[in-house]
Design an enzyme around this catalytic site. Sequence first.
Site, PDB file in Angstrom:
ATOM      1  N   GLY A  62       0.822  -1.197   0.000  1.00  0.00           N
ATOM      2  CA  GLY A  62       0.000   0.000   0.000  1.00  0.00           C
ATOM      3  C   GLY A  62       0.855   1.245   0.000  1.00  0.00           C
ATOM      4  N   GLY A  63       1.919   1.227  -0.811  1.00  0.00           N
ATOM      5  CA  GLY A  63       2.897   2.304  -0.766  1.00  0.00           C
ATOM      6  C   GLY A  63       2.724   3.387  -1.806  1.00  0.00           C
ATOM      7  N   ILE A  75      -0.347   7.174   3.793  1.00  0.00           N
ATOM      8  CA  ILE A  75       0.631   6.801   4.815  1.00  0.00           C
ATOM      9  C   ILE A  75       1.758   5.974   4.212  1.00  0.00           C
ATOM     10  CG2 ILE A  75       0.955   5.389   6.884  1.00  0.00           C
ATOM     11  CD1 ILE A  75      -1.935   6.268   7.699  1.00  0.00           C
ATOM     12  N   SER A 109      -5.513   0.447  13.610  1.00  0.00           N
ATOM     13  CA  SER A 109      -6.360   1.635  13.571  1.00  0.00           C
ATOM     14  C   SER A 109      -6.949   1.900  14.944  1.00  0.00           C
ATOM     15  CB  SER A 109      -7.502   1.455  12.576  1.00  0.00           C
ATOM     16  OG  SER A 109      -8.412   2.543  12.664  1.00  0.00           O
ATOM     17  N   TYR A 157     -14.643  -2.972   9.640  1.00  0.00           N
ATOM     18  CA  TYR A 157     -13.269  -2.474   9.513  1.00  0.00           C
ATOM     19  C   TYR A 157     -12.554  -2.570  10.856  1.00  0.00           C
ATOM     20  CZ  TYR A 157      -9.470   0.931   9.115  1.00  0.00           C
ATOM     21  OH  TYR A 157      -8.243   1.546   9.151  1.00  0.00           O
TER      22      TYR A 157
END
Length: 242
Positions: free
Chosen positions: A13-14, A18, A136, A149
């Site tokens: 997820g780069g 973030i 999270s 989530y």
Amino acid sequence: MGKLQGKVAVITGGSTGIGLATAQLFVNEGAYIFITGRRQKELDEAAETIGSNVTAVQGDVANLTDLDRLYEIVAKRGRIDIIFANAGFGAFASLDGMTEEHFDGLFNTNVKGALFTVQKALPLLNDGASIILTGSVASVKGTPGFWVYAATKAAVRSFVRAWTVELKDRRIRSNVLSPGPTETPAVDQQPADAIARIVSTIPMGRMGTPEEIAKAALFLASDDSSFVTGIELFVDGGRAQV
């Protein structure tokens, strides 16, 4: 000398938010990084933004074949010192509006994806490596419509508790980095009223920035946290604490 001089890092997820901010910081601190993302265009743009010491590999962490292909490429560097399993997403759905597709999508990416990102890296992980999972603040707060989530991030927290013991003989540290609401493209796609309600509960009165979360990731990746393992580090403006 940077804090990650000579280190090799994988960041899933780069391509945005973030993950991208962390990738930029890691390179600035001396690391060579591999980043992943599902969308080739965004991934290419991220690699261009980072500029050097980066290899971008398109793929979906929920697809185990994509992960195998990632590590075939990473293996050419010989080793991994840092895994930042950051890929994930959030979505709202009420209890009476819940669908199987919503549930499976969140768990496949956020839980299955994180698990196999780490498992498939194990043969390449150096002894003394650092594993960081993105959690999270949602996992410890009851937020209407956001609880599937939240459950995925509670699962991630459970992983790290067990891996801390399971990998201790290799001195591999495992930690969770749990942001609060952060100014990312993913958050921009959520309902504005829902985000406003969440922000109203943050003692610091604002959302975080990707750069602030990246600095915490650097701490967990570097020798600054050499005696830190098994924790959940909240970077949330106080939302989970009061």
